[in-house]
Design a protein around this motif. Structure first.
Motif, mmCIF file in Angstrom:
data_model
loop_
_atom_site.group_PDB
_atom_site.id
_atom_site.type_symbol
_atom_site.label_atom_id
_atom_site.label_comp_id
_atom_site.label_asym_id
_atom_site.label_seq_id
_atom_site.Cartn_x
_atom_site.Cartn_y
_atom_site.Cartn_z
ATOM 1 N N ASN A 51 -9.127 20.820 28.535
ATOM 2 C CA ASN A 51 -10.024 19.735 28.931
ATOM 3 C C ASN A 51 -9.451 18.367 28.551
ATOM 4 O OD1 ASN A 51 -11.921 21.456 30.113
ATOM 5 N ND2 ASN A 51 -12.996 21.756 28.174
ATOM 6 N N GLU A 52 -8.840 18.289 27.384
ATOM 7 C CA GLU A 52 -8.208 17.028 26.976
ATOM 8 C C GLU A 52 -7.040 16.696 27.893
ATOM 9 O OE1 GLU A 52 -7.232 16.998 22.783
ATOM 10 O OE2 GLU A 52 -9.292 17.492 22.222
ATOM 11 N N SER A 53 -6.296 17.716 28.307
ATOM 12 C CA SER A 53 -5.187 17.498 29.229
ATOM 13 C C SER A 53 -5.676 16.906 30.548
ATOM 14 C CB SER A 53 -4.439 18.812 29.481
ATOM 15 O OG SER A 53 -3.404 18.623 30.431
ATOM 16 N N ASN A 58 -6.306 12.274 34.111
ATOM 17 C CA ASN A 58 -7.140 11.321 34.850
ATOM 18 C C ASN A 58 -6.895 9.886 34.395
ATOM 19 O OD1 ASN A 58 -8.306 13.310 36.444
ATOM 20 N ND2 ASN A 58 -10.015 13.625 35.031
ATOM 21 N N SER A 59 -6.461 9.731 33.148
ATOM 22 C CA SER A 59 -6.117 8.405 32.622
ATOM 23 C C SER A 59 -4.655 8.055 32.898
ATOM 24 C CB SER A 59 -6.354 8.354 31.112
ATOM 25 O OG SER A 59 -7.687 8.622 30.806
ATOM 26 N N GLN A 64 1.159 12.890 27.307
ATOM 27 C CA GLN A 64 0.155 13.512 26.442
ATOM 28 C C GLN A 64 -0.580 14.635 27.174
ATOM 29 O OE1 GLN A 64 -0.604 12.920 23.117
ATOM 30 N NE2 GLN A 64 1.325 11.815 23.194
ATOM 31 N N SER A 65 -0.823 14.428 28.454
ATOM 32 C CA SER A 65 -1.479 15.462 29.261
ATOM 33 C C SER A 65 -0.626 16.727 29.295
ATOM 34 C CB SER A 65 -1.722 14.940 30.675
ATOM 35 O OG SER A 65 -2.323 15.941 31.471
ATOM 36 N N ARG A 66 0.673 16.555 29.485
ATOM 37 C CA ARG A 66 1.599 17.694 29.514
ATOM 38 C C ARG A 66 1.597 18.415 28.171
ATOM 39 N NH1 ARG A 66 5.498 14.987 30.909
ATOM 40 N NH2 ARG A 66 5.350 15.303 33.150
ATOM 41 N N GLU A 67 1.610 17.661 27.074
ATOM 42 C CA GLU A 67 1.616 18.266 25.736
ATOM 43 C C GLU A 67 0.342 19.088 25.498
ATOM 44 O OE1 GLU A 67 2.455 15.411 22.652
ATOM 45 O OE2 GLU A 67 4.279 14.724 23.672
ATOM 46 N N LYS A 68 -0.785 18.548 25.914
ATOM 47 C CA LYS A 68 -2.048 19.285 25.749
ATOM 48 C C LYS A 68 -2.082 20.524 26.643
ATOM 49 C CE LYS A 68 -4.343 17.069 22.602
ATOM 50 N NZ LYS A 68 -4.839 17.733 21.397
ATOM 51 N N ALA A 69 -1.529 20.423 27.840
ATOM 52 C CA ALA A 69 -1.475 21.586 28.740
ATOM 53 C C ALA A 69 -0.604 22.679 28.130
ATOM 54 C CB ALA A 69 -0.961 21.182 30.118
ATOM 55 N N ILE A 70 0.515 22.285 27.563
ATOM 56 C CA ILE A 70 1.402 23.254 26.910
ATOM 57 C C ILE A 70 0.689 23.900 25.729
ATOM 58 C CG2 ILE A 70 3.510 23.472 25.515
ATOM 59 C CD1 ILE A 70 4.732 21.296 27.423
ATOM 60 N N ILE A 123 0.412 17.668 37.007
ATOM 61 C CA ILE A 123 0.939 16.584 36.174
ATOM 62 C C ILE A 123 2.295 16.137 36.704
ATOM 63 C CG2 ILE A 123 1.792 15.976 33.864
ATOM 64 C CD1 ILE A 123 -0.339 18.046 32.793
ATOM 65 N N TYR A 124 3.154 17.098 36.952
ATOM 66 C CA TYR A 124 4.505 16.784 37.431
ATOM 67 C C TYR A 124 4.459 15.980 38.730
ATOM 68 C CZ TYR A 124 9.020 17.385 39.635
ATOM 69 O OH TYR A 124 10.209 17.153 40.285
ATOM 70 N N TYR A 125 3.712 16.481 39.696
ATOM 71 C CA TYR A 125 3.705 15.821 40.999
ATOM 72 C C TYR A 125 2.983 14.475 40.971
ATOM 73 C CZ TYR A 125 5.951 19.749 43.225
ATOM 74 O OH TYR A 125 6.864 20.704 43.577
ATOM 75 N N LEU A 126 1.922 14.372 40.214
ATOM 76 C CA LEU A 126 1.238 13.082 40.131
ATOM 77 C C LEU A 126 2.099 12.045 39.412
ATOM 78 C CD1 LEU A 126 -2.380 14.337 39.400
ATOM 79 C CD2 LEU A 126 -1.557 13.258 41.511
ATOM 80 N N GLU A 127 2.883 12.498 38.457
ATOM 81 C CA GLU A 127 3.765 11.588 37.726
ATOM 82 C C GLU A 127 4.835 10.978 38.631
ATOM 83 O OE1 GLU A 127 5.865 11.555 33.351
ATOM 84 O OE2 GLU A 127 5.862 13.441 34.454
ATOM 85 N N ILE A 128 5.276 11.726 39.628
ATOM 86 C CA ILE A 128 6.309 11.207 40.540
ATOM 87 C C ILE A 128 5.697 10.711 41.858
ATOM 88 C CG2 ILE A 128 8.188 12.546 39.510
ATOM 89 C CD1 ILE A 128 7.960 14.495 41.915
#
Length: 167
Positions: A51-53, A58-59, A64-70, A123-128
């Motif tokens: 949920n934090e990821s 969304n922010s 940080q999102s990737r770290e929380k997902a991992i 995360i990956y695709y939104l980042e690029i």
């Protein structure tokens, strides 16, 4: 040798075997019960991290999102491995309620792990800036987590209906 003496020896040996079996089964159930809080904590922490990821994504805080997902995936995977270990090691000692609980929880965790994989892709695709592809993966992650709720609710119901088995 006296037949009564032989019967007594046989009786004592059988009694010892039965006692050993009872102790083994009790210790197996004790091991299972000792593992359950850690498994449950792993699922709860995985849900929190997931949920934090999503919030971080969304922010647009991708790192940080990737770290929380991992972290969510690690927590889910640790719980899954523990459950599969219990199922393999103690299968013959488990009653049907414990088997149902373990199978239900394994199904829940497998869906949550797939959701984490989809979230990482999002995360990956939104980042690029591949927003359409990222959103598609995000939607799939959300759908998988929603599907996992069915198993989570079943798991909670099993515990509520059998409080004496889940201490």
């Amino acid at each position: 040798m006296n037949i009564k003496y032989i019967k007594l020896i046989i009786f004592v040996v059988v009694l010892l075997l039965i006692s050993a079996a009872v102790v083994f089964i009790e210790s197996s159930l004790d091991n299972i019960n000792e593992s359950m809080p850690a498994i449950s904590d792993g699922i709860v922490q995985g849900d929190k991290d997931y949920n934090e990821s999503v919030e971080l994504l969304n922010s647009r805080d991708f790192e940080q999102s990737r770290e929380k997902a991992i972290s969510a995936g690690d927590n889910y995977n640790n719980s899954l491995q523990k459950l599969e270990g219990i199922r393999e090691k103690y299968d013959k000692d488990l009653n049907e309620v414990h088997k149902d609980y373990i199978d239900t929880t394994i199904n829940e965790l497998k869906l949550k792990l797939k959701a984490v994989d989809e979230l990482k892709e999002a995360i990956y695709y939104l980042e690029i800036y591949y927003n359409y592809t990222g959103s598609t993966h995000g939607t799939e992650a959300n759908d998988l987590m929603y599907s996992s709720l069915k198993y989570q609710n079943e798991r909670n119901e099993i515990v509520q209906e059998n409080p004496d088995l889940f201490t």
